[in-house]
Design an enzyme around this catalytic site. Structure first.
Site, short mmCIF file in Angstrom:
data_model
loop_
_atom_site.label_atom_id
_atom_site.label_comp_id
_atom_site.label_asym_id
_atom_site.label_seq_id
_atom_site.Cartn_x
_atom_site.Cartn_y
_atom_site.Cartn_z
N LYS A 116 42.70 33.30 35.35
CA LYS A 116 43.06 34.06 36.63
C LYS A 116 44.61 34.19 36.71
O LYS A 116 44.97 35.08 37.25
CB LYS A 116 42.67 33.04 37.56
CG LYS A 116 41.20 33.11 37.65
CD LYS A 116 40.69 32.69 39.24
CE LYS A 116 39.07 32.90 39.19
NZ LYS A 116 38.42 32.48 40.55
N LYS A 198 30.43 37.84 30.65
CA LYS A 198 29.43 37.51 31.87
C LYS A 198 29.49 38.50 32.96
O LYS A 198 30.43 39.00 33.27
CB LYS A 198 30.01 36.00 32.35
CG LYS A 198 29.12 35.57 33.22
CD LYS A 198 29.18 34.20 33.85
CE LYS A 198 29.25 33.61 35.23
NZ LYS A 198 29.48 32.56 35.56
N LYS A 201 30.81 39.42 39.76
CA LYS A 201 31.16 40.38 41.13
C LYS A 201 32.32 40.53 41.27
O LYS A 201 32.48 41.58 42.06
CB LYS A 201 30.77 39.24 42.06
CG LYS A 201 31.14 38.09 42.42
CD LYS A 201 30.49 37.18 43.36
CE LYS A 201 31.15 35.66 43.75
NZ LYS A 201 30.64 34.61 43.06
#
Ligand code: TRP
Length: 335
Positions: A116, A198, A201
């Protein structure tokens, strides 16, 4: 009496984007299967979502949307405790205390932090680093025995366990040391465009199927999904990641095994297979979508569920928090 003998399950989901069929297959659907056997506490972790910049109006809407989805997939606000993290201040409070027992090195080593931080290099805020401590607080406040999580959260759960053990060793038994719960059924759903990743969203639109996508959008996204040039529906995640992912999705939606799917689509091209995958998804999602729509139109009921969920959650969480205050020596208060 009976509920006290049941083990406690805690899990949370971020309202940081629209939920996908990955969330449905990997989490929500399994959460429902646990409701009878366990004392389940399911949380919309909106404070976690603040670690990356959010549009306030969208975040607010998504919290309600996820809460409605909990119920639309069949979770029961009577059997389980369904609530929103920010409604129970004990999460942020325990998180602060646990921060003081967590080493910066432990947090800097977290793969998700590194990922991140690389992705949001203009906003590497302290919350991004201490994210797993808030997650530990979520879990430990409820003395959870089991925590259903995806493989990507294993490292965070390990930290929760270490913090519980560390605290218990310093101050005597306070927290239950939680175990991960990894359901046997429930394929890992990958991105439709980059099947090595993966399904997420927070990735571009065409890489995921949202639980709330319209049927024609679902059909279009599957039609454009990445496959290969072999033109054979065969399960081989290593060499045929795209097709294998579509097969897993089809299997999760219909209950067919990979062998059955291979036999079912033998001699058929990818076009026919992809439209069958879309149809299977649409059939499963349609009742969820209509129930979701009904719930979203009933704001008063939704608010009532959130309020009652938060009250029940707070009663448990505050008991743990009071214990912690006492153990670490915070000034006693009498109100
Ligand atoms: N970090 C989890 C995720 O992104 C969400 C989460 C927050 C969570 N708190 C939790 C999951 C507690 C399980 C238990 O998937």
């Amino acid at each position: 009496m009976e509920t006290q003998q049941k083990k406690t399950i805690f899990s949370g989901i971020q309202p940081s984007g629209t939920l996908t069929i990955g969330n449905y297959i990997g989490a929500l659907r399994n959460w429902k299967l646990l409701e009878d056997e366990y004392h389940c506490i399911y949380c919309v972790v909106d404070e976690h979502a603040l670690t990356v910049r959010q549009d306030p109006a969208k975040l607010r809407r998504r919290c309600a949307e996820v809460m409605a989805l909990f119920m639309a997939v069949g979770l029961s606000p009577e059997k389980s405790v369904l609530f929103c993290q920010s409604h129970v201040p004990a999460h942020a409070e325990l998180s602060w205390i646990l921060n003081c027992y967590t080493y910066i090195g432990e947090l800097q080593r977290m793969t998700q932090f590194k990922d991140k931080a690389a992705k949001h290099e203009n906003n590497i805020n302290a919350g991004l680093l201490t994210y797993p401590v808030l997650m530990a607080a979520d879990i430990l406040l409820y003395q959870a025995d089991l925590v259903p999580i995806g493989a990507d959260q294993k490292q965070h759960l390990e930290l929760s366990r270490n913090l519980a053990i560390r605290f218990n060793n310093l101050y005597s038994d306070t927290f239950v040391v939680p175990d991960g719960y990894f359901p046997k059924v429930g394929a890992r759903v990958m991105s439709l465009q980059e099947p090595s990743r993966k399904m997420s969203k927070s990735d571009p639109e065409d890489t995921y199927i949202a639980i709330l996508d319209e049927p024609d959008v679902i059909a279009r996204k599957f039609r454009r999904a990445v496959t290969d040039s072999e033109a054979c529906v065969r399960f081989d995640p290593e060499n045929k990641p795209g097709v294998s992912n579509l097969m897993s999705i089809y299997g999760a939606m219909t209950g067919e095994t990979m062998e059955q799917i291979e036999a079912h689509f033998a001699g058929q091209g990818y076009g026919a297979f992809k439209s069958a995958v879309a149809d299977a998804c649409i059939a499963v999602l349609e009742p969820v979508q209509s129930e979701h729509k009904r719930l979203m139109a009933d704001k008063a009921y939704l608010e009532q569920v959130m309020r009652e969920g938060a009250e029940r959650a707070a009663a448990i969480a505050n008991r743990t928090l009071r214990k912690v205050h006492k153990k670490v020596g915070l000034a006693p208060y009498t109100l």
